[in-house]
Design a protein around this motif. Structure first.
Motif: not given
Length: 150
Positions: A19-23, A26-33, A79-95
């Motif tokens: 959820q945080a990665l999605y946010q 989508m917002t481009g906010s700083e991760p710490a924020d 860039a054409n991935l669904d934002p949830v899919e992108l966040a999950l691929l990033r999370l899974g790849s990191y783990e």
């Protein structure tokens, strides 16, 4: 043989990380924020806060190399991935790359379960296929994969 019970605080952390990665995406906010806002506005329950902090920070700091880890296995530009899919691929790849104490099948299975809950109808199959290929590319996971095949 029965499957081990899921580490519930860590599974809760993964859900919140998604959820945080999605946010963040989508917002481009700083991760710490994003993290600060998340901690102040969401019920975190019995979540593994340290895991959330380390993984969320790690994903946002290593996003380019994480994207490169799965880019070759995508059937379309990232860039054409669904934002949830992108966040999950990033999370899974990191783990898969950084959290070697977590079995690689758990990394993939948890991402698949999250895709079932938050992603598009068939995204869990896509996430499974891409992360399985990413796992094969992780030299530090090679011995674990060999043991699993025996």
């Amino acid at each position: 043989m029965s499957r081990p019970k899921a580490n519930r605080p860590r599974a809760r952390a993964r859900r919140r990380i998604l959820q945080a990665l999605y946010q963040w995406q989508m917002t481009g906010s700083e991760p710490a924020d994003v993290q600060r806002q998340f901690f102040s506005e969401h019920r975190l329950g019995r979540m593994d806060l340290d895991y959330f902090t380390e993984v969320f920070r790690g994903v946002t700091e290593q996003v380019e190399s994480l994207d490169a880890a799965f880019d070759g296995y995508l059937d379309r530009p990232a860039a054409n991935l669904d934002p949830v899919e992108l966040a999950l691929l990033r999370l899974g790849s990191y783990e898969l790359r950084e959290r070697l104490e977590v079995p690689y099948r758990v990394c993939i299975d948890q991402a698949v379960e999250l895709a079932k809950g938050f992603g598009a109808e068939q995204s869990h199959k896509y996430i499974n296929g891409v992360l399985d290929r990413v796992a094969r590319d992780q030299p530090l996971r090679a011995e674990e994969r060999k043991r699993r095949r025996r």
